[in-house]
Design an enzyme around this catalytic site. Structure first.
Site, mmCIF file in Angstrom:
data_model
loop_
_atom_site.group_PDB
_atom_site.id
_atom_site.type_symbol
_atom_site.label_atom_id
_atom_site.label_comp_id
_atom_site.label_asym_id
_atom_site.label_seq_id
_atom_site.Cartn_x
_atom_site.Cartn_y
_atom_site.Cartn_z
ATOM 1 C CG HIS A 1 52.928 40.105 43.816
ATOM 2 N ND1 HIS A 1 53.615 39.670 42.704
ATOM 3 C CD2 HIS A 1 51.631 40.133 43.437
ATOM 4 C CE1 HIS A 1 52.773 39.448 41.707
ATOM 5 N NE2 HIS A 1 51.549 39.722 42.140
ATOM 6 C CG HIS B 57 46.941 42.092 42.369
ATOM 7 N ND1 HIS B 57 47.211 42.432 41.065
ATOM 8 C CD2 HIS B 57 47.635 40.942 42.619
ATOM 9 C CE1 HIS B 57 48.025 41.533 40.533
ATOM 10 N NE2 HIS B 57 48.308 40.634 41.453
ATOM 11 C CG LEU B 58 46.201 48.065 46.782
ATOM 12 C CD1 LEU B 58 46.848 49.409 47.105
ATOM 13 C CD2 LEU B 58 45.524 47.497 48.025
ATOM 14 N NE ARG B 59 41.909 42.839 41.575
ATOM 15 C CZ ARG B 59 42.711 41.983 40.961
ATOM 16 N NH1 ARG B 59 43.647 42.412 40.133
ATOM 17 N NH2 ARG B 59 42.581 40.686 41.168
ATOM 18 C CE LYS C 124 54.207 40.594 37.692
ATOM 19 N NZ LYS C 124 52.978 40.637 38.502
ATOM 20 C CG HIS D 214 52.314 36.162 35.910
ATOM 21 N ND1 HIS D 214 51.420 36.184 36.952
ATOM 22 C CD2 HIS D 214 52.002 35.056 35.181
ATOM 23 C CE1 HIS D 214 50.599 35.148 36.849
ATOM 24 N NE2 HIS D 214 50.938 34.445 35.788
ATOM 25 C CG LEU E 15 45.781 31.897 36.790
ATOM 26 C CD1 LEU E 15 45.331 32.665 35.545
ATOM 27 C CD2 LEU E 15 46.201 30.488 36.401
ATOM 28 C CG ASP F 129 49.432 37.110 43.404
ATOM 29 O OD1 ASP F 129 49.062 38.202 42.932
ATOM 30 O OD2 ASP F 129 49.322 36.032 42.773
ATOM 31 C CG HIS G 77 38.718 38.627 41.445
ATOM 32 N ND1 HIS G 77 38.950 39.457 40.380
ATOM 33 C CD2 HIS G 77 39.811 37.819 41.542
ATOM 34 C CE1 HIS G 77 40.127 39.169 39.838
ATOM 35 N NE2 HIS G 77 40.668 38.186 40.522
#
Length: 361
Positions: A13, A15-17, A102, A139, A231, A261, A265
């Site tokens: 899981h 996130h690479l944006r 997802k 999620h 979250l 996860d 940011h």
């Protein structure tokens, strides 16, 4: 235990944006530690077609090549919406452009404004996915319309109302409950059929919700620490204790695997009013998991080390049709300091703190 070797882990899981925002800064941190990752599709413009997934896949490979990580393997996923085309989902899966889909409940987390408002809206898609053996990643929190439900209870309610419904209506559907944070969600995975698995982050087994207010740093320092806000939110100490036991000594620990996860940011956004939620743990994710397993006494014998290796590198990979890496990494008992900021103006999880493990190869 002064050192240990395990198969190179796989992040279930991540996130690479977007390519032009954060990917070029953050990908290398994951690629240094993991042989590959399941890539989340909740970009500012969600990945809802296999053609978009193909473009994103190529961008990830481009950055990985530029950074010298030629063997990093991204697993792409689809973003489910109320109006997603089931035929596109199926075609993308058969083409191998994505390996899973997802489910983001509407407004439940970052970039989920296009998420599913009512689970029944995607029943046709879930039926197709069940038939073609395409995994559903969930999620597990109530959507934004259920604003009267407190943050600490959203996963419990979703587990009771939606996860059980999905499993009842589609009993053969392969499902991964992502970033489990509650006893109830963990028990759902443990007690469901063998095609239901789950992922666990480092932050949710290191800290409970008190870390939001003192940063998990002792002695106690009052104040809010947004760096620890993610979250699903950090939960009760009892939830943390249950999940820690489940991944190490639980009856179905083989169903649970590492999914960081990691969610970057930029600092200005993280500290602004209405702060974006997410912990960027990629710079030391493997070491953070190592700390927890050591604390729980899992490195006292080879059997415990094997449980750790399976959690990090083996469990649940079957749902994506891949095998674990045969390459190994070595971790040594050596202090490292997590940087305050990394390029891209991103503050890592546990920034400025010293942790006792380090990957050396």
């Amino acid at each position: 235990m002064k050192s240990l070797k395990i198969f190179r882990p796989f992040d279930r899981h991540l996130h690479l944006r977007e390519l032009l925002t954060l990917m070029k800064f953050v990908l290398e941190y994951s690629a240094k530690q993991f042989c590959g990752a399941v890539i989340m599709p909740n970009l500012k413009k969600p990945i809802t077609t296999w053609q978009q997934a193909k473009t994103y896949f190529e961008e990830i490979l481009y950055v990985a090549e530029q950074k010298g990580f030629h063997n990093f393997k991204p697993i792409m996923t689809a973003y489910l919406t109320d109006i997603i085309d089931p035929s596109n989902i199926e075609e993308g899966f058969k083409r191998g452009m994505w390996k899973a889909a997802k489910l983001y409940p509407f407004g439940a987390t970052t970039n989920s404004d296009s998420g599913v408002t009512k689970i029944e809206n995607i029943f046709k898609v879930l039926e197709v996915m069940q038939n073609i053996e395409m995994p559903l990643l969930v999620h597990p929190e109530t959507d934004v319309s259920r604003y009267t439900i407190g943050f600490l209870d959203r996963e419990r309610v979703y587990t009771d109302e939606v996860l059980t419904l999905i499993h009842r209506e589609f009993p053969k559907l392969i499902m991964s409950v992502e970033q489990i944070t509650t006893k109830e969600a963990c028990q759902f995975v443990e007690d469901s059929s063998n095609n239901v698995v789950g992922t666990v982050t480092p932050q949710h087994i290191m800290y409970d919700y008190n870390a939001i207010f003192h940063g998990g740093v002792h002695p106690y320092k009052p104040g809010a620490y947004v760096e620890n806000v993610c979250l699903p939110i950090l939960k009760h100490p009892e939830d943390v204790a249950y999940i820690r036991n489940a991944i190490t000594k639980g009856k179905a620990r083989w169903k649970l695997g590492a999914g960081t996860d990691s969610a970057p940011h930029i600092e200005e956004v993280k500290l602004s009013h209405g702060s974006c939620c997410g912990c960027f743990n990629a710079p030391a994710a493997v070491e953070l998991y190592t700390m927890v397993f050591e604390e729980l006494g899992m490195f006292e014998d080879w059997e415990g080390i094997k449980v750790f290796e399976e959690f990090m590198s083996v469990n649940n990979l079957w749902i994506y049709g891949i095998e674990h890496s045969k390459e190994t990494i070595e971790l040594v008992k050596e202090n490292q300091i997590i940087p305050e900021l990394v390029p891209g103006n991103i503050r890592p999880f546990k920034a400025g703190q010293t942790i006792p493990w380090k990957i050396v190869s």
